[in-house]
Design a protein around this motif. Sequence first.
Motif, PDB file in Angstrom:
ATOM      1  N   VAL A  31      63.779 111.897-100.013  1.00 49.38           N
ATOM      2  CA  VAL A  31      64.615 112.448-100.898  1.00 49.38           C
ATOM      3  C   VAL A  31      65.063 113.907-100.654  1.00 49.38           C
ATOM      4  O   VAL A  31      66.128 114.250-101.003  1.00 49.38           O
ATOM      5  N   GLN A  32      64.272 114.587-100.239  1.00 52.93           N
ATOM      6  CA  GLN A  32      64.162 116.136 -99.950  1.00 52.93           C
ATOM      7  C   GLN A  32      65.384 116.269 -98.673  1.00 52.93           C
ATOM      8  O   GLN A  32      66.339 117.138 -98.821  1.00 52.93           O
ATOM      9  N   ALA A  33      65.277 115.344 -97.847  1.00 51.59           N
ATOM     10  CA  ALA A  33      66.332 115.492 -96.764  1.00 51.59           C
ATOM     11  C   ALA A  33      67.657 115.340 -97.257  1.00 51.59           C
ATOM     12  O   ALA A  33      68.702 115.697 -96.948  1.00 51.59           O
ATOM     13  N   PHE A  34      67.931 114.360 -98.112  1.00 51.74           N
ATOM     14  CA  PHE A  34      69.203 114.007 -98.664  1.00 51.74           C
ATOM     15  C   PHE A  34      69.661 115.187 -99.601  1.00 51.74           C
ATOM     16  O   PHE A  34      70.709 115.458 -99.466  1.00 51.74           O
ATOM     17  N   ARG A  35      68.761 115.611-100.146  1.00 48.00           N
ATOM     18  CA  ARG A  35      69.024 116.873-100.959  1.00 48.00           C
ATOM     19  C   ARG A  35      69.680 118.043-100.258  1.00 48.00           C
ATOM     20  O   ARG A  35      70.490 118.659-100.397  1.00 48.00           O
ATOM     21  N   ASP A  36      68.782 118.134 -99.007  1.00 47.03           N
ATOM     22  CA  ASP A  36      69.361 119.175 -98.069  1.00 47.03           C
ATOM     23  C   ASP A  36      70.688 118.889 -97.543  1.00 47.03           C
ATOM     24  O   ASP A  36      71.429 119.615 -97.189  1.00 47.03           O
ATOM     25  N   MET A  37      71.110 117.597 -97.492  1.00 45.80           N
ATOM     26  CA  MET A  37      72.387 117.239 -97.154  1.00 45.80           C
ATOM     27  C   MET A  37      73.545 117.232 -98.250  1.00 45.80           C
ATOM     28  O   MET A  37      74.459 116.465 -98.037  1.00 45.80           O
ATOM     29  N   GLY A  38      73.024 117.658 -99.259  1.00 42.64           N
ATOM     30  CA  GLY A  38      74.138 118.026-100.359  1.00 42.64           C
ATOM     31  C   GLY A  38      74.138 116.934-101.368  1.00 42.64           C
ATOM     32  O   GLY A  38      75.028 116.892-102.177  1.00 42.64           O
ATOM     33  N   VAL A  39      73.115 115.989-101.422  1.00 43.43           N
ATOM     34  CA  VAL A  39      73.191 114.766-102.439  1.00 43.43           C
ATOM     35  C   VAL A  39      72.609 115.298-103.529  1.00 43.43           C
ATOM     36  O   VAL A  39      71.307 115.522-103.399  1.00 43.43           O
ATOM     37  N   VAL A  40      73.067 114.890-104.699  1.00 42.84           N
ATOM     38  CA  VAL A  40      72.386 115.352-105.962  1.00 42.84           C
ATOM     39  C   VAL A  40      71.571 114.048-106.311  1.00 42.84           C
ATOM     40  O   VAL A  40      71.941 112.884-106.666  1.00 42.84           O
ATOM     41  N   ILE A  41      70.295 114.389-106.602  1.00 44.09           N
ATOM     42  CA  ILE A  41      69.224 113.509-106.884  1.00 44.09           C
ATOM     43  C   ILE A  41      68.423 113.690-108.085  1.00 44.09           C
ATOM     44  O   ILE A  41      67.844 114.801-107.836  1.00 44.09           O
ATOM     45  N   GLU A  42      68.437 112.900-109.078  1.00 44.17           N
ATOM     46  CA  GLU A  42      67.504 113.440-110.335  1.00 44.17           C
ATOM     47  C   GLU A  42      66.364 112.538-110.243  1.00 44.17           C
ATOM     48  O   GLU A  42      66.363 111.476-109.940  1.00 44.17           O
ATOM     49  N   GLY A  43      65.142 113.078-110.476  1.00 47.89           N
ATOM     50  CA  GLY A  43      64.113 112.262-110.519  1.00 47.89           C
ATOM     51  C   GLY A  43      63.246 112.799-109.215  1.00 47.89           C
ATOM     52  O   GLY A  43      63.625 113.797-108.356  1.00 47.89           O
ATOM     53  N   PRO A  44      62.215 112.061-108.910  1.00 42.58           N
ATOM     54  CA  PRO A  44      61.910 110.681-109.632  1.00 42.58           C
ATOM     55  C   PRO A  44      60.935 111.380-110.814  1.00 42.58           C
ATOM     56  O   PRO A  44      60.310 112.479-110.652  1.00 42.58           O
ATOM     57  N   HIS A  45      61.359 110.452-111.828  1.00 46.50           N
ATOM     58  CA  HIS A  45      60.384 110.612-113.086  1.00 46.50           C
ATOM     59  C   HIS A  45      59.938 109.370-113.336  1.00 46.50           C
ATOM     60  O   HIS A  45      60.676 108.319-113.598  1.00 46.50           O
ATOM     61  N   VAL A  46      58.513 109.265-113.576  1.00 46.28           N
ATOM     62  CA  VAL A  46      57.958 107.745-113.460  1.00 46.28           C
ATOM     63  C   VAL A  46      58.561 106.640-112.791  1.00 46.28           C
ATOM     64  O   VAL A  46      58.761 105.805-113.515  1.00 46.28           O
TER      65      VAL A  46
END
Length: 739
Positions: free
Chosen positions: A355-370
């Motif tokens: 998840v972090q790698a894709f955030r680093d590449m500019g992807v908006v990711i909400e969560g994870p939440h449960v």
Amino acid sequence: MSFSVNRVLVIGLGLIGGSLAKALKNKRFGYIQAYDRDSEELQQGVDLGVIDEACSSLEDGVKTADIIVLAVPVKATEAVLKAIQPHLRENTIITDVGSTKGNVISAAKSVFGQVPPTFIPGHPIAGSEKSGVAAADEQLFYKHKVIITPLESSDPIATQTVARMWQFTGAEVLQMGVSRHDEVLAATSHLPHILAFSLVDTLAKEQDSTEIFRYAAGGFRDFTRIAASDPTMWHDVCLANKAEILNQIDNFSQGLAQLREAIENENTPAMLGVFTRAKAAREHFSKMLSGTAYSQKHHTGRVTFHVRSGGIVNGHIRVPGDKSISHRAVMLGAIADGVTHINGFLESEDSLATVQAFRDMGVVIEGPHVGRVKIYGVGLHGLCAPPGPLYVGNSATSMRLLCGLLAAQSFDSCLVGDASLSKRPMDRIAIPLRNMGAEIVTSEGGVPPINIKGKRRLSAINYEMPLASAQVKSGLLLAALYAKGESVIVEPAVTRDHTERMMAQFGITLQQTGSRIQVQPPQRLLNRQIDIPADISSAAFFILAGVITPDSDITIERVGVNPSRAGILEILSLMGADISLENPTELCGEPVADIRVRYAPLQGITIPEHLVSISMDEFPAIFIAAASASGKTKIHGIGELRYKESDRIEAMMEGLQRMGIEISVDNDNVEITGGRFSGGRIQSYEDHRIAMAFAIAGTQASSEVVIEACNQIATSFPEFLEVAQKAGLRIHKEETNVS
Ligand SMILES: O=C(O)C1=C[C@@H](OP(=O)(O)O)[C@@H](O)[C@H](O)C1
Ligand SMILES: C=C(OP(=O)(O)O)C(=O)O
């Protein structure tokens, strides 16, 4: 040059000088003297026991000092150096505490002609909005970082002495180049101070400022605490580090303007992008630097398990989402068009690294939440260059799959991992990707870090894999999405086919005949709702517990039982285990069932080789089952186990022998003779699956089993302990802090 450290002279007895003096005095680093233009401050220093002696003149102190610490405002550095120069002895060490370093170096050059080898600039990253010697706090630097910026011409012993002085206060000492220091500090300290001053000043000018401040809640208070810092000092810092600070203000203004525009245009993805990236960065970037974790549940101390025998294994339990599928859902969701919703996502260190790698590449990711994740896909060509190396922790799946994806991007990238991953082989994916035209450089020995060049036009591959590996297959399938023409990949043995199934979910057409997979680059990937089943590799430990614990009857719910993954069920059944699959269904193209296990005695077998590649991660558990069976179990062709988070053959052999079990190993063949487990101390080699396998073995041992280094369980199954306790096992955790 040789140095002795008897006398320390602190010039400037304010908060920083006073705190250093007090800490050094209490730790008996030497005889602590101080000089300050303000004689009252000096006297207070003596009265409060902060220093041993107040010097009545600068000359007196300088003549006898072994180390001089300039704890004066940065702007005063040059004047103070000029004043002390005539009285300095040749081997007196000089250091300072200024929060900018370039100007301190210039001051030294202008006074001495060149920077003396005994001048070692320093900067403690600690402070408080309080000032004056009365606020001196000997704990101020404890567990804080102190940066020293020696030059090439600096005397190494003098450098060491200054470092040692700071270590006496409990600080962690780091070294950095002068300009790098000023650049980093402009961003991390100077800019936030300037923003805090400016925000408070702007709000205070508003007409109803009294009202605003009266209702100002925690956020305002937290953000502006530092606006109470010393104005003169910050005036000086701004001038001393002007160029870097202006750069940072411009950078920030640009970011703020973009956020303003997003708010004005009600651009939800852009706004969420900023907020989720910032939140993730705040929580997670520190992991790389401080060894803290992605997941809240991950322990940063040293975790040891204590296992007592007995306990029962009963009831219905759930284990978290599948790790392999979680990685793939994020990867494909990120390059799909539109929003992908994931349920059942595994919140473990490995999957969060993806998840972090894709955030680093500019992807908006909400969560994870449960277990829920929302990914705003950027399309096949929408990933952006990351700001630095992509750090994927312990996870080879993240790294090898990302290699395929990154090889086809328009930007350069670098993949790095933790100590264990940094030893694992990466040529297996780099070599075939190079055949497709990728430019990938692994480090010596074919291990990470991996540097990947962007803007390469990939061509399709026709590849007979020499090795059965789902990670390699998947990395190539991801690269094939961008290649020119149809790629064909042939596997030597069945490996997990989650990538193929997940690609089909995202609308990609694959043709599969036997071990041959063909894929055409698609125009686009469709956004999806993905439901992830529970991870059979995590369930395996409770299947094992059920299999070896007398009177057990346990059901693990909604587990993925994909036939390319479920070899363990077949192996244990061949050994005589009573395992049944109930409520079979399908989740997003993956077969799922409740797995019910009731105790039945096991017999040793020769494990059929075709089951090896579909139960690779379960071998630690299978070894324990074999050790609990009557007779011999023979396992062949498991050499790949040596390239996991640890050499799993060696780790299991060592642990089983410790527990009194007979095991012989010949290359990639193993023979285990069932027996009775004795207690003992087991080394997990920081491998999650080794730790969990021995934790289950311990429940059947004749005395207590202690398992070392269980932290990495969080890479795949952070809730293992809670689930084990719920199932009725007697496993307890001991956590010790490591500083
Ligand atoms: O593709 C995957 O998700 C995985 C594939 C396997 O590795 P190899 O591909 O190296 O066999 C497995 O051991 C790993 O835990 C996860
Ligand atoms: C080998 C494993 O994972 P990875 O290869 O992704 O590190 C595992 O989870 O057992």
